[in-house]
Design a protein around this motif. Sequence first.
Motif, mmCIF file in Angstrom:
data_model
loop_
_atom_site.group_PDB
_atom_site.id
_atom_site.type_symbol
_atom_site.label_atom_id
_atom_site.label_comp_id
_atom_site.label_asym_id
_atom_site.label_seq_id
_atom_site.Cartn_x
_atom_site.Cartn_y
_atom_site.Cartn_z
ATOM 1 N N GLY A 179 -14.565 18.114 18.592
ATOM 2 C CA GLY A 179 -13.371 18.880 18.930
ATOM 3 C C GLY A 179 -13.376 20.258 18.312
ATOM 4 N N TYR A 180 -13.584 20.314 16.988
ATOM 5 C CA TYR A 180 -13.640 21.603 16.288
ATOM 6 C C TYR A 180 -14.626 22.557 16.956
ATOM 7 N N ALA A 214 -13.267 19.598 24.427
ATOM 8 C CA ALA A 214 -12.981 19.741 22.997
ATOM 9 C C ALA A 214 -11.638 19.098 22.646
ATOM 10 N N TRP A 215 -10.633 19.305 23.485
ATOM 11 C CA TRP A 215 -9.298 18.748 23.224
ATOM 12 C C TRP A 215 -9.330 17.226 23.226
ATOM 13 N N PHE A 217 -11.883 15.203 22.490
ATOM 14 C CA PHE A 217 -12.548 14.703 21.284
ATOM 15 C C PHE A 217 -11.697 14.942 20.043
ATOM 16 N N LEU A 218 -11.017 16.084 19.985
ATOM 17 C CA LEU A 218 -10.178 16.349 18.815
ATOM 18 C C LEU A 218 -8.996 15.382 18.770
ATOM 19 N N THR A 219 -8.416 15.073 19.923
ATOM 20 C CA THR A 219 -7.322 14.097 19.985
ATOM 21 C C THR A 219 -7.776 12.744 19.458
ATOM 22 N N SER A 248 -6.789 19.837 10.893
ATOM 23 C CA SER A 248 -7.193 19.352 12.217
ATOM 24 C C SER A 248 -6.043 19.440 13.214
ATOM 25 N N TRP A 252 -5.517 21.561 17.195
ATOM 26 C CA TRP A 252 -5.079 20.707 18.300
ATOM 27 C C TRP A 252 -3.846 21.301 18.971
ATOM 28 N N SER A 286 -10.116 26.317 13.897
ATOM 29 C CA SER A 286 -11.180 25.354 13.626
ATOM 30 C C SER A 286 -12.055 25.830 12.471
ATOM 31 N N ALA A 630 -5.857 11.074 25.674
ATOM 32 C CA ALA A 630 -7.275 11.397 25.858
ATOM 33 C C ALA A 630 -7.785 10.848 27.193
#
Length: 661
Positions: A179-180, A214-215, A217-219, A248, A252, A286, A630
């Motif tokens: 995500g980052y 990315a969103w 995976f970060l979620t 984190s 997001w 990030s 997600a």
Amino acid sequence: MIAEAGHFALVLALGLALIQSVVPIIGARLHDGALMNVARSTALAQLLFVAASFFALATLYVVSDFSVLNVFQNSHSLKPMIYKITGVWGNHEGSMLLWVTILALFGGLVAAFGNNLPLTLRAHVLAVQGWVATAFYLFILLTSNPFTRIASPPMEGRDLNPVLQDIGLAVHPPMLYLGYVGFSIAFSFAVAALIEGRIDAAWARWVRPWTLVAWIFLTLGIAMGSYWAYYELGWGGWWFWDPVENASLMPWLAGTALLHSSVVMEKRNALKVWTILLAILTFSLSLLGTFLVRSGVLTSVHAFATDPTRGVFILLILCTFIGGSLTLFIWRASTLKQGGLFAPVSREGALVLNNLFLTTACATVFVGTLYPLALEVITGNRISVGAPFFNLTFAPLFVPLLIAVPFGPLLAWKRGDLLGASQRLIAAGVGSVIAVAVLWAWTRGGSTFAPLAIGLAVFVIIGALCDLAERVNLFRASLPVSLRRAKGLPRSAWGTVFAHAGLGVALIGIVCETTWNTEYIASMKINDVARVGGYSLTFEGTTQHQRSNYREDIARFTVSRDGQPIAVMMPSKRNFTTRAASTTEAALLTRGASQLYISLGEATADGSIAVRIYHKPMVLLIWFGPVLMAFGGVLSLSDRRLRVGAPKPAKAGWRTLQPAE
């Protein structure tokens, strides 16, 4: 030899990143296609070499080569294989190598699947990726080399931090880094657009899939980290407003705003400057998270670095990329043409409102996280900004946001009908009122506002379903017709429904857990009974077991309800002799979406043991909500229109391409 090969591969990756940073820019200036295509080949080669370097480090952990300092400090020959592998990124040096490996992976994906991009845009995007990669390769090689040898190799390692010897470490950091680092693509697209001075709806369609990946995976990474802290640390909490957690959460929030802003730009060719700024700020946050976690300014199970040199180096990287990109933005933003106009009451207006609340919430978290650090640097005084501040400032911002969420999809583009949207949400309003009335009638204790908050969550969930019902003409057409329309809906429409509903589901879990959570904290002797949440838990004693690299004391509790035994729960404490440390392994009993939770404390001289027992109603919804969100993102990503992206432009140049409505 493996360590030297890994180190050499990392040096070669640095050389390729330098070429990728410079040659494509020159090619774009000279309009030389061959030079611009160097970006593609160097990005793929860089991925190959950094992956080889990461594989080399993983191999060193698997074979327990303690002649390598990093392996010696973070591994042990008796450690289970899964924890040897996850230990690769359970330390500062290995985690940074994972960081650049994922960065190279995203650059390689753009190189491999970006054939529909204009050649100059792809060259600039990959060049910016090369700049970021170069900075972090230098950071690793100069301050955090994972392949440093020990002159006199020891026979055994020091073992990994016991808290990190958990399966959650196999999932949480890679997800979080995907995500980052994934937001680096949006950042590179933004900087590339500013360099070229051209941005349009096609740019938004190109950048949105990468932002969505990315969103997603970060979620999942944040949710996994929250659940890991919940069951591993033994505190029974799922979010502590810790600075590392906030690090984190901030990208997001900004990334969620970026996703919605890019939709407006794609559909209406509007909010260009704002979308570019959000892309820069999201990756900047990030990078800020990387600085907070890896610089050593924070003390946390996440913060591995203690060398001030590393902190200064990362701070220089932070200032270079954030300062440089914002300076470029200030210089070039005025040259970008503004897009279409829209009325305040419209879908664009609803998405702008969404952006306003999300970015304000992000700014609130930013101030609450960094103010104590800045104050300590300036005055030397230490203060703590914790849950009371964030609950009083962050939570109220989400109330109007959640009220607005169901209205957005029901409003038309350019000019909407607020009264018409309200009428279509009558079912959601009625459902939320019923939920509030039922909770007020049936629940006892807790905050007066808890039923209202759950009513709001129900409004969001049913509102998402109302949008779906409107799209398929449910109850206004025959059922077969509605089913055909549902089957023909774009997957992105289904994705929106799931993502918005997931937000409401998570809110229900948060409110129920924080309001009606019950606990029992005491010292218990054998045959003592604890009564929590309608359950009776009988303590039956402890047993001791020797594992491969730790000794485990296991307690046994029999759980019954209404006199009928239903389960046995076995929490434990683990003592790691190599690290001279201990961890608490909570026992969880899931009943529907609720859980019983037992955590052990220290044993006393009289044979009793301290225990914490919690009953957490609907707690699993806290994590089921993000998983649902997600999943909605994955559905949207699978939409053919989003996967294909914008059509490949003609060779004449980068034309403005209007996407289909």
